[in-house]
Design an enzyme around this catalytic site. Structure first.
Site, PDB file in Angstrom:
ATOM      1  N   CYS A 284       0.850  -1.202   0.000  1.00 21.46           N
ATOM      2  CA  CYS A 284       0.000   0.000   0.000  1.00 21.46           C
ATOM      3  C   CYS A 284       0.883   1.249   0.000  1.00 21.46           C
ATOM      4  O   CYS A 284       1.640   1.466  -0.936  1.00 21.46           O
ATOM      5  CB  CYS A 284      -0.990  -0.039   1.162  1.00 21.46           C
ATOM      6  SG  CYS A 284      -2.301   1.193   0.952  1.00 21.46           S
TER       7      CYS A 284
ATOM      8  N   HIS B 240      -3.978  -4.573  -0.352  1.00 20.89           N
ATOM      9  CA  HIS B 240      -3.567  -5.141   0.936  1.00 20.89           C
ATOM     10  C   HIS B 240      -3.616  -6.668   0.873  1.00 20.89           C
ATOM     11  O   HIS B 240      -4.689  -7.239   1.089  1.00 20.89           O
ATOM     12  CB  HIS B 240      -4.499  -4.639   2.050  1.00 20.89           C
ATOM     13  CG  HIS B 240      -4.282  -3.204   2.385  1.00 20.89           C
ATOM     14  ND1 HIS B 240      -3.364  -2.800   3.319  1.00 20.89           N
ATOM     15  CD2 HIS B 240      -4.828  -2.082   1.883  1.00 20.89           C
ATOM     16  CE1 HIS B 240      -3.362  -1.474   3.398  1.00 20.89           C
ATOM     17  NE2 HIS B 240      -4.246  -1.023   2.528  1.00 20.89           N
TER      18      HIS B 240
ATOM     19  N   GLU C  25      -2.709  -8.688   3.007  1.00 22.55           N
ATOM     20  CA  GLU C  25      -3.111  -9.195   4.336  1.00 22.55           C
ATOM     21  C   GLU C  25      -4.620  -9.167   4.532  1.00 22.55           C
ATOM     22  O   GLU C  25      -5.134  -9.740   5.483  1.00 22.55           O
ATOM     23  CB  GLU C  25      -2.402  -8.397   5.440  1.00 22.55           C
ATOM     24  CG  GLU C  25      -2.901  -6.989   5.691  1.00 22.55           C
ATOM     25  CD  GLU C  25      -2.346  -5.922   4.737  1.00 22.55           C
ATOM     26  OE1 GLU C  25      -1.774  -6.281   3.689  1.00 22.55           O
ATOM     27  OE2 GLU C  25      -2.500  -4.730   5.055  1.00 22.55           O
TER      28      GLU C  25
END
Lengths: 255, 197
Positions: B78, B179, B181
């Site tokens: 990001c 992202h 994650e």
């Protein structure tokens, strides 16, 4: 292409998920982590955890469950309710929440939106708005977590959306109170008007009861996401099936 | 020597990267120590927030020279990816200048909502080891108001308001605008692919 988001909302009270009708008569529907895991499996795009007692009880709510949720989930989630200081916001974000949503505290102190956006970035800051139609106008309500404390915020909904965005809101969740919990469809008329004035992502909330309600709100009000609670909790609609139906209707979703 | 370092680049939200690695069974070194970062096998540079603010943190922590000189595989996530570029319009700031180009703000005059928030598809450009073993055009989760234009270093492209760089690679430096994650199984595969480079 950016997909339309399907967002189950889990109303949390005292560490368990509850659901009421038009904000009243809360019944326990399940464990936070169990429900969260089920929604991820079904294909939810994002989850919202809304601590419904927090703002109206004027207390700091224990949010240790946020960290447990963050450990479990591989999709984004937002935490709402009872965040009224920078310190509380930081704690929730540091525990792994992707976004925080503020509602009553933003109405009390609109400058709080800007403070949050300046420190954490607009992408973390969601402003939730509870809105009700009154003699042809849409007006904002405050402290809706507790019926005995709910009051009109003396603000026009569309004007408040504009102000919240100007002040740094990165997303608006518009909960149409007339529709909430009764599963008769989103307030497409109100959401269409909100869409006109909202330059950040707009999430529809309140009234989902059937697949066509989702189709309608995406096609007519052009919202970015649709939030719902009871239809998912009560397994009236399965998210994977919903997404297949939306795909058939040529609405772009993540399958 | 740690296998993996996650740079403590300041700001909130870093724990979600650590939790994602934990789900993959990996415990990284979470550090701002240049020696630890330099000596690890791989480095993740996460980041959420404001570019100028993030560059100031890296400068205050004396990490700029360290990050620029890394030879092992590095991935910026990001804002961490945006910091790899020469400069950013966000706060009009000079960045790490590892990848040429300037990060631009999305136009707010198209009628499309900014920030770009939600799940969007990534189209592979050329060789992309991070998307190995995945279906075409996988969905990933994006949240950003600024983006890198498409360039010769783009290895994954996404369209929103304009075509922009979703994934980038120059030499040993990689970046994801989205992202991983928070991008479900797709994100987990990307992280695993990075760890296997």
């Amino acid at each position: 292409m950016l997909a339309k988001r399907i967002i189950p909302c889990l109303d949390v009270k005292d560490g368990v998920v509850v659901k009421g009708v038009q904000f009243r008569n809360h019944e326990v529907v399940g464990d936070i982590l169990d429900l969260a895991a089920r929604y991820v499996d079904e294909g939810a795009d994002e989850l919202v955890f809304y601590d419904i007692t927090a703002s109206s009880d004027d207390r700091v709510v224990d949010k240790t469950w946020v960290r447990d949720v963050a450990r479990l989930l591989n999709i984004p989630f937002c935490v709402a309710g009872g965040i009224r200081t920078m310190k509380q916001a930081e704690a929730v974000l540091n525990n792994g929440a992707d976004k925080i949503s503020i509602n009553s505290p933003a109405l009390e102190n609109p400058g709080f939106i800007t403070e949050l956006a300046d420190v954490f970035g607009v992408q973390c800051v969601v402003v939730g708005i509870d809105s009700r139609e009154e003699s042809g106008n849409y007006v904002v309500y405050q402290y809706t977590g507790d019926e005995t404390k709910t009051v009109a915020a003396k603000r026009d909904t569309l004007t408040w959306i504009r102000e919240a965005v100007d002040r740094g809101a990165g997303e608006i969740v518009l909960n149409c109170m007339n529709q909430d919990g009764v599963r008769k469809g989103y307030d497409v008329r109100q959401l269409s008007q909100a869409r006109e004035v909202c330059s950040v992502p707009l999430i529809a909330s309140g009234g989902a009861g059937a697949v066509e309600h989702f189709t309608d709100v995406f096609n007519t009000a052009h919202v970015d996401g649709a939030l719902a609670a009871s239809v998912f909790h009560k397994k009236i609609i399965n998210i994977a099936d919903l997404k297949q139906d939306l795909t058939k209707e040529k609405i772009c979703v993540r399958n | 020597m740690p296998r993996l370092s996650v740079v403590n680049s300041g700001g909130a939200n870093l724990s979600s990267v650590l939790f994602a690695l934990d789900r993959l069974g990996i415990t990284p070194e979470f550090t701002e120590d240049p020696d630890v970062i330099t000596s690890s096998d791989k480095v993740i540079l996460p980041g959420v927030g404001h570019a100028a603010h993030a560059m100031k943190i890296l400068r205050d922590k004396n990490l700029i020279g360290c990050l620029k000189s890394l030879k092992q595989p590095v991935i910026g996530i990001c804002l961490g990816m945006q910091l790899l570029y020469s400069s950013s319009e966000e706060g009009d700031v000079e960045c790490l200048d590892i990848i040429p180009g300037r990060i631009q703000e999305f136009s707010k005059t198209t009628g499309q909502a900014v920030p770009h928030m939600g799940w969007n598809t990534i189209k592979t450009q050329g060789e992309n080891a991070l998307l190995k073993g995945m279906d075409d055009n996988p969905y990933a989760y994006f949240v950003h108001s600024y983006a890198a234009p498409v360039s010769e270093h783009t290895i994954g492209k996404t369209e929103y308001i304009m075509p922009f760089t979703a994934m980038v690679k120059r030499d040993n430096f990689y970046g994801c605008q989205f992202h991983p994650e928070r991008s479900g199984e797709v994100g987990e595969t990307i992280l695993r692919n990075f760890l296997e480079i």
